[in-house]
Motif scaffolding. Structure first.
Motif, PDB file in Angstrom:
ATOM      1  N   UNK A   1       5.271  -2.956   0.563  1.00  0.00           N
ATOM      2  CA  UNK A   1       4.003  -2.733  -0.139  1.00  0.00           C
ATOM      3  C   UNK A   1       4.244  -2.437  -1.612  1.00  0.00           C
ATOM      4  N   UNK A   2       5.257  -1.610  -1.906  1.00  0.00           N
ATOM      5  CA  UNK A   2       5.552  -1.265  -3.296  1.00  0.00           C
ATOM      6  C   UNK A   2       6.241  -2.421  -4.020  1.00  0.00           C
ATOM      7  N   UNK A   3       6.907  -3.296  -3.270  1.00  0.00           N
ATOM      8  CA  UNK A   3       7.583  -4.449  -3.867  1.00  0.00           C
ATOM      9  C   UNK A   3       8.782  -4.063  -4.700  1.00  0.00           C
TER      10      UNK A   3
ATOM     11  N   UNK B   1      10.098  -8.888   0.857  1.00  0.00           N
ATOM     12  CA  UNK B   1       9.112  -9.648   0.074  1.00  0.00           C
ATOM     13  C   UNK B   1       7.996  -8.714  -0.390  1.00  0.00           C
ATOM     14  N   UNK B   2       7.547  -8.911  -1.609  1.00  0.00           N
ATOM     15  CA  UNK B   2       6.490  -8.087  -2.170  1.00  0.00           C
ATOM     16  C   UNK B   2       5.155  -8.425  -1.509  1.00  0.00           C
ATOM     17  N   UNK B   3       4.405  -7.399  -1.158  1.00  0.00           N
ATOM     18  CA  UNK B   3       3.102  -7.575  -0.530  1.00  0.00           C
ATOM     19  C   UNK B   3       2.067  -7.916  -1.599  1.00  0.00           C
TER      20      UNK B   3
ATOM     21  N   UNK C   1      -3.933   1.273  -5.859  1.00  0.00           N
ATOM     22  CA  UNK C   1      -3.580   2.659  -5.552  1.00  0.00           C
ATOM     23  C   UNK C   1      -2.648   2.749  -4.342  1.00  0.00           C
ATOM     24  N   UNK C   2      -2.741   1.801  -3.417  1.00  0.00           N
ATOM     25  CA  UNK C   2      -1.857   1.802  -2.241  1.00  0.00           C
ATOM     26  C   UNK C   2      -0.429   1.504  -2.681  1.00  0.00           C
ATOM     27  N   UNK C   3      -0.271   0.503  -3.537  1.00  0.00           N
ATOM     28  CA  UNK C   3       1.051   0.175  -4.069  1.00  0.00           C
ATOM     29  C   UNK C   3       1.610   1.367  -4.833  1.00  0.00           C
ATOM     30  N   UNK C   4       0.759   2.014  -5.626  1.00  0.00           N
ATOM     31  CA  UNK C   4       1.186   3.170  -6.408  1.00  0.00           C
ATOM     32  C   UNK C   4       1.629   4.324  -5.501  1.00  0.00           C
ATOM     33  N   UNK C   5       0.877   4.589  -4.431  1.00  0.00           N
ATOM     34  CA  UNK C   5       1.240   5.664  -3.501  1.00  0.00           C
ATOM     35  C   UNK C   5       2.588   5.401  -2.836  1.00  0.00           C
ATOM     36  N   UNK C   6       2.823   4.177  -2.420  1.00  0.00           N
ATOM     37  CA  UNK C   6       4.101   3.835  -1.781  1.00  0.00           C
ATOM     38  C   UNK C   6       5.246   3.961  -2.777  1.00  0.00           C
ATOM     39  N   UNK C   7       5.019   3.531  -4.004  1.00  0.00           N
ATOM     40  CA  UNK C   7       6.046   3.643  -5.039  1.00  0.00           C
ATOM     41  C   UNK C   7       6.369   5.104  -5.334  1.00  0.00           C
TER      42      UNK C   7
END
Length: 91
Positions: free
Chosen positions: A9-11, A17-19, A30-36
């Motif tokens: 998810x964060x890629x 592979x990047x989501x 915000x989901x990508x940011x939270x995972x990162x």
């Protein structure tokens, strides 16, 4: 496991592979940011633990307080095993 999914998810990892989501449901930023953020917290925690372990690891585990420059006498111990060339015969 879950870490693999968060990296996806964060890629941020080479072997994941990047989501990008889908056309119907794109990945919210915000989901990508939270995972990162989670990945960075875990990484920082691991680095902190490794630094602490390294600092502790440089101490001599056999050195006791107040035992500096003490001579230690070792006793000769008979273990009853021959280290000759008999190759185990007659032991």
């Amino acid at each position: 496991g879950i870490s693999h999914c968060k990296r996806h998810i964060a890629g941020v990892h080479n072997n994941v592979a990047q989501c990008t989501g889908s056309q119907e449901k794109p990945l919210p930023p915000y989901v990508k940011h939270q995972c990162l953020e989670f990945i960075n917290v875990v990484k920082a925690s691991r680095i902190k633990k490794e630094m602490h372990d390294a600092a502790v690891g440089h101490e001599d585990p056999y050195e006791e307080e107040g035992s500096e420059d003490e001579d230690v006498e070792l006793e000769k111990e008979d273990v009853g095993v021959s280290l000759g060339t008999a190759k185990g015969k007659g032991i």
